[in-house]
Write a protein that holds these residues in place. Structure first.
Motif, PDB file in Angstrom:
ATOM      1  N   SER A   1     -16.528  58.699  28.299  1.00 46.88           N
ATOM      2  CA  SER A   1     -16.818  57.642  29.280  1.00 46.88           C
ATOM      3  C   SER A   1     -15.680  57.490  30.280  1.00 46.88           C
ATOM      4  CB  SER A   1     -17.097  56.315  28.577  1.00 46.88           C
ATOM      5  OG  SER A   1     -15.993  55.900  27.798  1.00 46.88           O
ATOM      6  N   SER A   2     -14.443  57.626  29.825  1.00 45.82           N
ATOM      7  CA  SER A   2     -13.303  57.497  30.741  1.00 45.82           C
ATOM      8  C   SER A   2     -13.317  58.595  31.794  1.00 45.82           C
ATOM      9  CB  SER A   2     -11.987  57.535  29.960  1.00 45.82           C
ATOM     10  OG  SER A   2     -11.868  56.407  29.124  1.00 45.82           O
ATOM     11  N   ALA A   3     -13.596  59.828  31.371  1.00 46.13           N
ATOM     12  CA  ALA A   3     -13.632  60.946  32.322  1.00 46.13           C
ATOM     13  C   ALA A   3     -14.723  60.744  33.360  1.00 46.13           C
ATOM     14  CB  ALA A   3     -13.855  62.259  31.571  1.00 46.13           C
ATOM     15  N   LEU A   4     -15.875  60.298  32.934  1.00 39.67           N
ATOM     16  CA  LEU A   4     -16.985  60.113  33.863  1.00 39.67           C
ATOM     17  C   LEU A   4     -16.747  58.925  34.799  1.00 39.67           C
ATOM     18  CD1 LEU A   4     -19.950  60.786  31.417  1.00 39.67           C
ATOM     19  CD2 LEU A   4     -19.291  62.204  33.382  1.00 39.67           C
ATOM     20  N   MET A   5     -16.261  57.824  34.260  1.00 39.81           N
ATOM     21  CA  MET A   5     -16.100  56.616  35.072  1.00 39.81           C
ATOM     22  C   MET A   5     -14.912  56.702  36.012  1.00 39.81           C
ATOM     23  SD  MET A   5     -17.282  53.801  32.232  1.00 39.81           S
ATOM     24  CE  MET A   5     -17.184  52.415  33.361  1.00 39.81           C
ATOM     25  N   ALA A   6     -14.002  57.626  35.753  1.00 36.37           N
ATOM     26  CA  ALA A   6     -12.889  57.836  36.672  1.00 36.37           C
ATOM     27  C   ALA A   6     -13.318  58.643  37.898  1.00 36.37           C
ATOM     28  CB  ALA A   6     -11.746  58.548  35.960  1.00 36.37           C
ATOM     29  N   ASP A   7     -14.543  59.157  37.876  1.00 26.53           N
ATOM     30  CA  ASP A   7     -15.071  59.980  38.968  1.00 26.53           C
ATOM     31  C   ASP A   7     -15.987  59.122  39.836  1.00 26.53           C
ATOM     32  OD1 ASP A   7     -16.601  61.899  40.508  1.00 26.53           O
ATOM     33  OD2 ASP A   7     -15.970  63.432  39.069  1.00 26.53           O
ATOM     34  N   ALA A   8     -15.677  59.026  41.117  1.00 27.45           N
ATOM     35  CA  ALA A   8     -16.426  58.151  42.016  1.00 27.45           C
ATOM     36  C   ALA A   8     -17.869  58.598  42.222  1.00 27.45           C
ATOM     37  CB  ALA A   8     -15.723  58.078  43.366  1.00 27.45           C
TER      38      ALA A   8
ATOM     39  N   ALA B   1     -14.630  48.772  37.308  1.00 33.20           N
ATOM     40  CA  ALA B   1     -14.098  48.053  38.475  1.00 33.20           C
ATOM     41  C   ALA B   1     -13.383  48.990  39.445  1.00 33.20           C
ATOM     42  CB  ALA B   1     -13.143  46.953  38.007  1.00 33.20           C
ATOM     43  N   GLU B   2     -12.787  50.068  38.949  1.00 28.60           N
ATOM     44  CA  GLU B   2     -12.006  50.948  39.825  1.00 28.60           C
ATOM     45  C   GLU B   2     -12.860  51.513  40.952  1.00 28.60           C
ATOM     46  OE1 GLU B   2      -9.279  55.041  39.674  1.00 28.60           O
ATOM     47  OE2 GLU B   2     -10.090  54.177  37.822  1.00 28.60           O
ATOM     48  N   HIS B   3     -14.069  51.939  40.635  1.00 27.34           N
ATOM     49  CA  HIS B   3     -14.956  52.505  41.661  1.00 27.34           C
ATOM     50  C   HIS B   3     -16.155  51.603  41.940  1.00 27.34           C
ATOM     51  CE1 HIS B   3     -12.684  56.176  41.885  1.00 27.34           C
ATOM     52  NE2 HIS B   3     -12.826  56.403  40.601  1.00 27.34           N
ATOM     53  N   VAL B   4     -16.069  50.345  41.483  1.00 26.81           N
ATOM     54  CA  VAL B   4     -17.129  49.355  41.705  1.00 26.81           C
ATOM     55  C   VAL B   4     -18.492  49.950  41.313  1.00 26.81           C
ATOM     56  CG1 VAL B   4     -17.959  47.549  43.259  1.00 26.81           C
ATOM     57  CG2 VAL B   4     -15.739  48.600  43.686  1.00 26.81           C
TER      58      VAL B   4
END
Length: 490
Positions: free
Chosen positions: A225-232, A254-257
């Motif tokens: 999940s971290s790898a995917l959610m860190a990608d905009a 929240a990082e990429h809304v």
């Protein structure tokens, strides 16, 4: 690497793919290796399943991103017909789905068949919704501009499903997302990945295009999940699970809304008002508490009974619980199967022991049986203090607590005394009284004179610490749609 025959497991006569599903193909385990899946009733090894890595996750997102534009522009009727074909395939294969559900999760076969029927209703429901997503057209009040409103898919979506309803929690997310035109990456629970593999195979057989659906079973849930959610490029996350994990995902989103839907923990009260039909309340409490062995986010975690009915209700309830049969879900006549694993079983046993130490009385059950498997007997505790640990944590097991309230008003106050607000149940013979109580209860869903609220045609979700957004009903597809406004000058 294409998947070989070694990446197929046979579960009670049903062949199940055990690899990753990436860009329209089943793929064998790579650098992540495999992890074991076990039968909670017998503790026997069922299968070794490919464990996705963060690199696999990015490959899945690459495929989902490539496929998004074309899938989003696929005519709604075509998406609807694909979902309807998947519905028909699941119905055709319901016995296989039920066998795998029982093997990896432990619920009785009758309940597994019930989950297949319930879960598949989301496929039918969203197949009917897909072609009815409407926008709007009209003038602004001044008459100077035409307002055009359209609905568009959010985009690639990460769907994280739990172990307790392995099919239904997947279909209500996947069905909505595909109907809206979103590509999806599914991360099933590591304890029950096999049912989701059967579902993805049904989607593939129904004709889902490459890249539209990805499946990433893994022991490394956080890393995936971290790898995917860190990608905009990921635009949406939908999660069913604990509030603690949901809070972490919300911070990452929240990082990429990224749009977020969270169906989180519960501490559901079942309130028996002073004018309730005791027999109906007992029947409803059995369903609300012991369906799926109590391993449900909408289980009745606390039973609160008006003092005028407390003795009659409790005696009748205890007798009904005493008659429930514990055993392997494959056996005929079993009502309660094993818990998902020993860790969950031991946690529930500790909650019961703690409640007894805090003054509760065990009326039935209350001890780990001397048998193989992660079994815990159906249990009823009375004299439970509202301040006790077991009343303030989600039990997630076959244990019912009964607390007596001096009045209806006190019962509702106790019911609302929790940071959670997923579901509540209320029993009353007066419709005005029942509706008053429903209005007072702080929950996203309320069942009146029934112990079951889940319905594909109804919005499922909670308030407070129990989550954000809704699944199912008309609201379910909205979670995967953006609204675009176009102003046209004259």
């Amino acid at each position: 690497m294409s998947m070989g025959e070694s990446m197929i497991a046979v579960i009670d006569g049903t062949a199940v793919r055990t690899g990753l599903f990436l860009d329209g193909e089943w793929v064998a385990a790579g650098a992540g290796g495999t992890f074991g899946v076990f039968d909670p009733a017998t503790e026997e090894h069922l299968a070794d399943v490919a464990s996705a890595t963060p690199e696999d996750a990015i490959r899945a997102l690459d495929a989902a991103s490539r496929a998004q534009k074309e899938w989003g522009r696929t005519p709604p009727r075509e998406r609807a017909e694909l979902l309807r074909r998947a519905f028909a395939l699941i119905e055709e294969r319901r016995e296989q789905f039920a066998a795998v559900l029982t093997a990896e999760m432990g619920k009785p076969v009758t309940e597994s068949l019930g989950e297949v029927a319930y879960g598949n209703e989301f496929m039918r429901w969203f197949s009917e919704q897909a072609a009815h997503v409407n926008g709007g057209f009209g003038q602004n009040p001044s008459g100077q501009t035409n307002i055009v409103v359209s609905r568009e898919p959010v985009g690639p979506s990460l769907l994280i499903t739990p172990w307790n309803f392995p099919l239904a929690m997947g279909t209500r997310k996947v069905g909505a997302a595909l109907a809206a035109g979103c590509t999806v990456i599914i991360k099933p629970a590591a304890l029950t990945p096999l049912t989701m593999a059967l579902f993805v195979q049904a989607l593939s057989d129904a004709g889902v295009p490459p890249g539209v659906v990805g499946l990433l079973p893994s022991e490394r849930a956080g890393a995936i999940s971290s790898a995917l959610m860190a990608d905009a490029r990921l635009r949406k996350v939908s999660f069913t699970g604990s509030t603690a994990v949901g809070s972490i995902l919300l911070r990452q989103a929240a990082e990429h809304v990224q749009r977020s839907s969270m169906e989180l923990g519960g501490n559901g009260p079942l309130v028996v008002l002073g004018d309730a039909d005791v027999d109906a309340a007992v029947e409803g409490a059995l369903i609300a508490k012991f369906r799926n062995g109590g391993q449900s986010c909408v289980a009745a975690n606390r039973i609160i009974v008006h003092r005028d009915l407390a003795e009659r209700f409790t005696d009748a309830f205890v007798e009904r619980v005493r008659a429930l049969r514990l055993g392997d879900g494959r056996e005929e006549g079993v009502d309660i199967g094993p818990m998902i694993d020993r860790a969950q079983r031991d946690r529930v046993a500790e909650l019961v022991d703690g409640a007894v130490a805090q003054g509760a009385t065990v009326r039935v059950g209350g001890a780990v049986p001397a048998r193989t498997g992660s079994f815990y007997p159906p249990t009823v505790l009375t004299g439970v203090s509202p301040e006790s640990t077991i009343c303030n944590e989600e039990i997630f097991g076959p244990v019912a607590t009964v607390t007596v309230a001096a009045s209806d008003e006190e019962a509702l106050r106790l019911a609302n005394d929790t940071p959670y607000g997923l579901v509540a149940f209320v029993f009353s013979q007066g419709i005005e009284r029942a509706l008053w109580a429903a209005g007072e209860l702080e929950a996203g869903m309320v069942g009146i004179n029934r112990g079951l609220v889940s319905d594909a045609a109804a919005p499922f979700g909670g308030i407070k610490a129990s989550g954000l957004g809704r699944e199912g009903g008309d609201a379910g597809i909205e979670e995967y749609l953006e609204t675009k406004y176009v102003a046209i000058g004259k």
